[in-house]
Design a protein around this motif. Structure first.
Motif, short mmCIF file in Angstrom:
data_model
loop_
_atom_site.label_atom_id
_atom_site.label_comp_id
_atom_site.label_asym_id
_atom_site.label_seq_id
_atom_site.Cartn_x
_atom_site.Cartn_y
_atom_site.Cartn_z
N ASP A 58 0.76 -1.70 0.09
CA ASP A 58 -0.19 0.15 0.25
C ASP A 58 0.99 1.16 -0.11
N LEU A 59 1.99 1.20 0.59
CA LEU A 59 2.68 2.28 0.61
C LEU A 59 3.41 3.15 -0.52
N GLU A 60 3.77 1.96 -1.45
CA GLU A 60 4.19 2.26 -2.85
C GLU A 60 3.30 2.56 -3.88
N ALA A 61 1.79 2.53 -3.68
CA ALA A 61 0.88 3.11 -4.81
C ALA A 61 1.21 4.81 -4.18
N PHE A 62 1.49 5.07 -2.34
CA PHE A 62 0.66 6.33 -2.00
C PHE A 62 1.91 7.18 -2.51
N GLN A 63 2.90 5.98 -2.12
CA GLN A 63 4.53 6.91 -2.96
C GLN A 63 4.45 7.69 -4.46
N PHE A 64 3.34 6.67 -5.27
CA PHE A 64 3.46 6.76 -6.99
C PHE A 64 2.74 8.22 -6.91
N SER A 65 1.87 8.37 -6.11
CA SER A 65 0.91 9.06 -6.27
C SER A 65 1.03 10.56 -5.60
N LEU A 66 2.96 10.46 -5.53
CA LEU A 66 3.44 12.12 -5.04
C LEU A 66 4.70 12.25 -5.90
N ARG A 67 4.73 11.81 -6.49
CA ARG A 67 5.87 11.40 -8.08
C ARG A 67 5.22 11.88 -9.04
N SER A 68 5.63 12.60 -9.84
CA SER A 68 6.00 13.61 -11.32
C SER A 68 6.59 12.48 -12.40
N SER A 69 7.65 12.20 -11.42
CA SER A 69 8.60 11.50 -12.34
C SER A 69 8.10 9.61 -12.90
N GLU A 70 9.26 9.32 -13.78
CA GLU A 70 8.60 8.14 -14.39
C GLU A 70 9.64 7.50 -14.22
N GLY A 71 10.29 7.17 -12.69
CA GLY A 71 11.45 6.42 -13.00
C GLY A 71 11.45 4.53 -12.54
N PRO A 72 12.30 4.21 -12.00
CA PRO A 72 11.44 2.43 -12.25
C PRO A 72 10.90 2.39 -10.78
N LEU A 73 9.94 1.63 -10.63
CA LEU A 73 9.49 1.12 -9.17
C LEU A 73 9.82 -0.33 -8.76
N ASP A 74 10.35 0.05 -7.73
CA ASP A 74 10.99 -1.15 -7.81
C ASP A 74 9.54 -2.27 -7.15
N VAL A 75 9.06 -3.76 -7.26
CA VAL A 75 8.64 -4.29 -6.45
C VAL A 75 9.58 -5.98 -5.57
N GLU A 76 9.81 -6.36 -4.76
CA GLU A 76 10.38 -6.99 -3.81
C GLU A 76 9.37 -8.25 -4.24
N VAL A 77 10.44 -8.89 -4.76
CA VAL A 77 10.23 -10.76 -4.55
C VAL A 77 10.55 -10.87 -3.29
N PRO A 78 10.20 -11.76 -2.12
CA PRO A 78 10.65 -12.41 -1.29
C PRO A 78 10.89 -13.83 -1.95
N LEU A 79 12.47 -14.22 -1.07
CA LEU A 79 12.46 -16.05 -0.94
C LEU A 79 12.34 -16.21 -0.06
N TRP A 80 11.33 -17.61 0.01
CA TRP A 80 10.89 -18.44 0.76
C TRP A 80 12.46 -18.97 1.36
N VAL A 81 12.77 -18.83 2.55
CA VAL A 81 13.81 -19.41 2.82
C VAL A 81 13.66 -18.61 4.91
N ASP A 82 14.83 -19.56 5.45
CA ASP A 82 14.63 -18.76 6.94
C ASP A 82 15.72 -18.34 6.89
N ALA A 83 15.55 -16.85 6.97
CA ALA A 83 16.43 -16.48 6.57
C ALA A 83 17.75 -16.27 7.85
N GLU A 84 16.99 -16.02 8.68
CA GLU A 84 17.71 -16.33 10.14
C GLU A 84 18.87 -17.41 10.38
N ALA A 85 18.81 -18.38 9.63
CA ALA A 85 19.47 -19.59 9.58
C ALA A 85 20.76 -20.00 9.09
N LEU A 86 20.86 -18.47 7.87
CA LEU A 86 21.60 -18.03 6.89
C LEU A 86 22.79 -17.41 7.25
#
Length: 436
Positions: A58-86
């Motif tokens: 939801d914060l990404e849509a809010f941030q995009f509404s503030l912008r006039s510039s057309e730079g790329p929008l990051d979409v995070e794709v989480p990895l299903w992994v026990d990160a604390e074990a790495l």
């Protein structure tokens, strides 16, 4: 001065009103394009459960509404992994970068030992049997996205013409994807991430408390950070999500903080970058400037009046361009202007011209044409901006109050603020006399 002020204030508000009138439409365009991306990622997850779908955007849509510039929008794709074990292994010679190691004998990590994402350790490490390789992860994600595009088109899950697999390119350690949303095409940067609890000392510091809602800060401190690709073998910590959360927290406060960001981003896009035709500052740069301004100007009075609110981040930006250093808000040792490939001298001239006579850039159509007030910038301001960057006194509220006063935008009645400002001004005048 009063008639001139009366003429200027409606112009600022009229400009803001024009920006706000576009915000709802931009939010809808973002939502439509993001729905396409989420549909693709749902199919990616069905094909390979190691890749998850993050619906909390939801914060990404809010941030995009503030912008006039057309730079790329990051979409995070989480990895299903026990990160604390790495095992996080610092990479020598690469500041802030690391390798993600799989510990020997750890349970639940078997799927990450597949050859398509894993590289066995050749060094015989006692702790790790090998590493998750970002370049391999990106390659797998790209293949999955191509398959998902074909599947979703065949089953009519996405609108015809909304995207093409031909737009999928690897750029900046992410996958570039262009999605059509009505008459606008949005650029998404698909980034695989490993989310993990890590300390961000700057978030725990007392300096943030006056300028940000305390309750929101406590929630943000508890958030995970993202490890994102930084090269073929390396990962790095990304605090972009935390910065967006901080920006959202500013939106809960009274005043024109976010309005100032919208105005400066529009002026940057239209005037300083000639409608996006020239390289220059990005929305991320300006967001960082606003976060600094919010910490340096914590009182509600600083943001109560629109013109004065715009000048708060503006003086911070002028200082950063003059000293060629924009510190990262959470990692101040990082200079976001370094190695950015920007003509900082030319950018400074553009920003100074706006600070001196902003009215020309605020005219949306011909009915706004009229006589501009005289320039505000003189040689005294330029000398102040060139003071040594390493001196802490010149990255503090009192110093920036001096700059605001020089630009006729200091409207604070607090006696302590006025006294501190006068002390800094006296110090700079003494330095100037010694130089002569």
């Amino acid at each position: 001065c009063a008639p001139a002020m009366a003429m200027r204030v409606p112009l600022w508000h009229h400009y803001l009103q024009a920006l706000r009138s576009r915000a709802a439409a931009r939010a809808r365009q973002h939502q439509c394009a993001e729905d396409v991306v989420l549909t693709l990622l749902e199919r990616v997850h069905a094909l390979d459960p190691r890749f998850l779908v993050d619906y909390s955007r939801d914060l990404e849509a809010f941030q995009f509404s503030l912008r006039s510039s057309e730079g790329p929008l990051d979409v995070e794709v989480p990895l299903w992994v026990d990160a604390e074990a790495l095992v996080i292994e610092a990479a020598g010679g690469s500041q802030g970068c690391c390798r993600l190691g799989l510990p020997r004998g750890a349970a639940g990590l078997e799927r990450w030992k597949a050859d398509d994402v894993f590289e066995a350790s050749l060094e015989g490490s006692a702790r790790c049997c090998g590493h998750i390789v970002p370049s391999k992860v990106l390659r797998v994600l790209k293949e999955l996205l191509v398959a998902a595009i074909v599947y979703c088109k065949h089953h009519r899950l996405i609108a015809p013409g909304s995207l093409s697999a031909d737009s999928l390119r690897e750029e900046h350690f992410g996958l570039s994807l262009w999605v059509s949303s009505g008459w606008r095409t949005l650029h998404f940067n698909m980034v695989p991430v490993v989310r993990r609890k890590l300390r961000v000392p700057a978030l725990e510091g007392a300096r943030l408390v006056p300028g940000f809602p305390e309750g929101a800060l406590r929630g943000i401190v508890r958030q995970e950070v993202a490890l994102v690709p930084a090269g073929g073998e390396l990962w790095r910590v990304s605090t972009d999500y935390l910065l967006t959360r901080l920006l959202g927290a500013l939106g809960s406060l009274q005043g024109h903080r976010l309005d100032s960001l919208s105005i400066l981003d529009r002026v940057n896009h239209e005037s300083w970058r000639d409608g996006g035709q020239r390289p220059g500052l990005t929305f991320s740069h300006l967001k960082m400037v606003l976060l600094w301004a919010a910490a340096l100007f914590p009182t509600p009075e600083d943001w109560a009046e629109l013109q004065g609110a715009v000048y708060r981040p503006l003086v911070v930006l002028l200082r950063c361009l003059a000293t060629r250093n924009l510190p990262h808000f959470l990692h101040p040792e990082q200079n976001l202007l370094q190695d950015a490939g920007l003509d900082l001298g030319a950018l400074y001239q553009c920003v100074e011209h706006f600070a001196s006579q902003p009215e020309a850039a605020l005219r949306i159509h011909a009915t706004h044409l009229g006589r501009s007030p005289p320039p505000r910038v003189g040689s005294g301001l330029r000398a102040l901006l060139q003071l040594p960057a390493g001196e802490p006194a010149y990255w503090a509220t009192a110093y920036f109050d001096v700059l605001l006063d020089k630009l006729q935008a200091f409207n604070i009645q607090d006696e302590q603020r006025v006294s501190a400002m006068q002390s800094v001004l006296l110090k700079t005048e003494i330095l100037g006399a010694e130089d002569r």
